[in-house]
Design a protein around this motif. Sequence first.
Motif, PDB file in Angstrom:
ATOM      1  N   HIS A  61      11.557  -5.057  -2.402  1.00 41.57           N
ATOM      2  CA  HIS A  61      11.231  -3.642  -2.173  1.00 41.57           C
ATOM      3  C   HIS A  61      10.086  -3.435  -1.181  1.00 41.57           C
ATOM      4  O   HIS A  61      10.056  -2.432  -0.470  1.00 41.57           O
ATOM      5  CB  HIS A  61      10.897  -2.969  -3.502  1.00 41.57           C
ATOM      6  CG  HIS A  61      12.072  -2.872  -4.413  1.00 41.57           C
ATOM      7  ND1 HIS A  61      13.017  -1.879  -4.298  1.00 41.57           N
ATOM      8  CD2 HIS A  61      12.478  -3.664  -5.435  1.00 41.57           C
ATOM      9  CE1 HIS A  61      13.947  -2.048  -5.226  1.00 41.57           C
ATOM     10  NE2 HIS A  61      13.645  -3.124  -5.926  1.00 41.57           N
ATOM     11  N   PHE A  62       9.127  -4.354  -1.166  1.00 40.63           N
ATOM     12  CA  PHE A  62       7.963  -4.249  -0.286  1.00 40.63           C
ATOM     13  C   PHE A  62       7.698  -5.622   0.327  1.00 40.63           C
ATOM     14  O   PHE A  62       7.659  -6.612  -0.398  1.00 40.63           O
ATOM     15  CB  PHE A  62       6.729  -3.792  -1.077  1.00 40.63           C
ATOM     16  CG  PHE A  62       6.857  -2.401  -1.643  1.00 40.63           C
ATOM     17  CD1 PHE A  62       6.618  -1.288  -0.844  1.00 40.63           C
ATOM     18  CD2 PHE A  62       7.226  -2.211  -2.966  1.00 40.63           C
ATOM     19  CE1 PHE A  62       6.744  -0.014  -1.362  1.00 40.63           C
ATOM     20  CE2 PHE A  62       7.352  -0.932  -3.492  1.00 40.63           C
ATOM     21  CZ  PHE A  62       7.113   0.177  -2.686  1.00 40.63           C
ATOM     22  N   PRO A  63       7.476  -5.692   1.639  1.00 39.59           N
ATOM     23  CA  PRO A  63       7.333  -7.001   2.279  1.00 39.59           C
ATOM     24  C   PRO A  63       6.029  -7.736   1.988  1.00 39.59           C
ATOM     25  O   PRO A  63       5.926  -8.930   2.264  1.00 39.59           O
ATOM     26  CB  PRO A  63       7.443  -6.674   3.782  1.00 39.59           C
ATOM     27  CG  PRO A  63       7.036  -5.243   3.896  1.00 39.59           C
ATOM     28  CD  PRO A  63       7.478  -4.588   2.613  1.00 39.59           C
ATOM     29  N   SER A  64       5.026  -7.038   1.428  1.00 42.45           N
ATOM     30  CA  SER A  64       3.736  -7.676   1.186  1.00 42.45           C
ATOM     31  C   SER A  64       2.931  -6.857   0.181  1.00 42.45           C
ATOM     32  O   SER A  64       3.280  -5.705  -0.128  1.00 42.45           O
ATOM     33  CB  SER A  64       2.941  -7.773   2.493  1.00 42.45           C
ATOM     34  OG  SER A  64       2.611  -6.460   2.953  1.00 42.45           O
ATOM     35  N   LYS A  65       1.835  -7.449  -0.276  1.00 41.35           N
ATOM     36  CA  LYS A  65       0.907  -6.718  -1.146  1.00 41.35           C
ATOM     37  C   LYS A  65       0.364  -5.499  -0.419  1.00 41.35           C
ATOM     38  O   LYS A  65       0.273  -4.410  -0.995  1.00 41.35           O
ATOM     39  CB  LYS A  65      -0.239  -7.643  -1.567  1.00 41.35           C
ATOM     40  CG  LYS A  65      -1.389  -6.916  -2.267  1.00 41.35           C
ATOM     41  CD  LYS A  65      -2.568  -7.838  -2.487  1.00 41.35           C
ATOM     42  CE  LYS A  65      -3.818  -7.054  -2.804  1.00 41.35           C
ATOM     43  NZ  LYS A  65      -4.969  -7.915  -3.070  1.00 41.35           N
ATOM     44  N   ASP A  66      -0.018  -5.672   0.841  1.00 43.05           N
ATOM     45  CA  ASP A  66      -0.557  -4.537   1.587  1.00 43.05           C
ATOM     46  C   ASP A  66       0.438  -3.388   1.676  1.00 43.05           C
ATOM     47  O   ASP A  66       0.051  -2.217   1.632  1.00 43.05           O
ATOM     48  CB  ASP A  66      -0.983  -4.971   2.990  1.00 43.05           C
ATOM     49  CG  ASP A  66      -2.282  -5.768   2.991  1.00 43.05           C
ATOM     50  OD1 ASP A  66      -2.999  -5.734   1.965  1.00 43.05           O
ATOM     51  OD2 ASP A  66      -2.579  -6.426   4.003  1.00 43.05           O
ATOM     52  N   ALA A  67       1.718  -3.715   1.788  1.00 41.12           N
ATOM     53  CA  ALA A  67       2.745  -2.670   1.886  1.00 41.12           C
ATOM     54  C   ALA A  67       2.865  -1.886   0.577  1.00 41.12           C
ATOM     55  O   ALA A  67       2.978  -0.653   0.594  1.00 41.12           O
ATOM     56  CB  ALA A  67       4.091  -3.280   2.260  1.00 41.12           C
ATOM     57  N   VAL A  68       2.819  -2.574  -0.549  1.00 38.12           N
ATOM     58  CA  VAL A  68       2.934  -1.854  -1.825  1.00 38.12           C
ATOM     59  C   VAL A  68       1.651  -1.078  -2.110  1.00 38.12           C
ATOM     60  O   VAL A  68       1.698   0.049  -2.627  1.00 38.12           O
ATOM     61  CB  VAL A  68       3.345  -2.786  -2.993  1.00 38.12           C
ATOM     62  CG1 VAL A  68       2.254  -3.733  -3.379  1.00 38.12           C
ATOM     63  CG2 VAL A  68       3.789  -1.984  -4.214  1.00 38.12           C
ATOM     64  N   VAL A  69       0.491  -1.623  -1.732  1.00 37.64           N
ATOM     65  CA  VAL A  69      -0.765  -0.887  -1.910  1.00 37.64           C
ATOM     66  C   VAL A  69      -0.783   0.339  -0.999  1.00 37.64           C
ATOM     67  O   VAL A  69      -1.222   1.420  -1.405  1.00 37.64           O
ATOM     68  CB  VAL A  69      -1.983  -1.802  -1.665  1.00 37.64           C
ATOM     69  CG1 VAL A  69      -3.269  -0.993  -1.607  1.00 37.64           C
ATOM     70  CG2 VAL A  69      -2.085  -2.854  -2.774  1.00 37.64           C
ATOM     71  N   ALA A  70      -0.278   0.194   0.226  1.00 38.45           N
ATOM     72  CA  ALA A  70      -0.200   1.347   1.135  1.00 38.45           C
ATOM     73  C   ALA A  70       0.721   2.420   0.565  1.00 38.45           C
ATOM     74  O   ALA A  70       0.421   3.622   0.650  1.00 38.45           O
ATOM     75  CB  ALA A  70       0.279   0.901   2.513  1.00 38.45           C
ATOM     76  N   ALA A  71       1.824   2.005  -0.034  1.00 33.41           N
ATOM     77  CA  ALA A  71       2.738   2.976  -0.653  1.00 33.41           C
ATOM     78  C   ALA A  71       2.064   3.661  -1.838  1.00 33.41           C
ATOM     79  O   ALA A  71       2.244   4.873  -2.051  1.00 33.41           O
ATOM     80  CB  ALA A  71       4.021   2.281  -1.095  1.00 33.41           C
ATOM     81  N   ALA A  72       1.270   2.910  -2.601  1.00 34.10           N
ATOM     82  CA  ALA A  72       0.541   3.497  -3.733  1.00 34.10           C
ATOM     83  C   ALA A  72      -0.485   4.506  -3.233  1.00 34.10           C
ATOM     84  O   ALA A  72      -0.618   5.605  -3.784  1.00 34.10           O
ATOM     85  CB  ALA A  72      -0.145   2.392  -4.546  1.00 34.10           C
TER      86      ALA A  72
END
Length: 200
Positions: A61-72
């Motif tokens: 769903h998200f390519p990286s930790k930064d991507a999921v944190v950015a989505a949050a």
Amino acid sequence: MAGKRPAPGSDGRPLSFIERKRREQLIEATIALVAEHGYAATSLARIAQAAGITKGAVLYHFPSKDAVVAAARTHVLDALVADVGAAVDAAPPGARPAAYVRRMVGYLTEHPDHARTLIEVLISGGRPDPAARREPFAALLQAAREARGLPPAADPRTPAVIAGGAIDAIVDARLQDPAYDSAAAAEALVTMLESTFLRT
């Protein structure tokens, strides 16, 4: 060798209902983890564990930790802007700065995980453009003066900067001490704005 499968939605196709719900679940888990443990201690493995799925499923769903944190972060900001915006829009122009202050403090104290997530993202280097917050409030102050028949202010950015810092301090005090009366502090800030900027 086959390439990595693109994240859902990144190839232009709409997300399925299940993909949307899974992304929402991952975003909510990330918000809770960042708020409780901080950005640095929130790993993909921890997000996966909190969501009850594998790390590979998170990466689908998200390519990286930064991507999921950015989505949050985007989720938190969108919710905050929608809530505060509705309160501001419901108020008459002369009362909109007060509505903004009350609702900003109210929303962030009612949603401490959102407040902590925003703080953690800022600390970790995700600083947004300060003008994105300051300029809309400065415009509200100027419009309130106009609605009250007052002449335009020379520079409404100064009270906008002061009010923004005060809101942050009020919310931080509430996060540190849940007994702190943030609503009364918001009213004190409204009174200060009224007496120093929105009167002749």
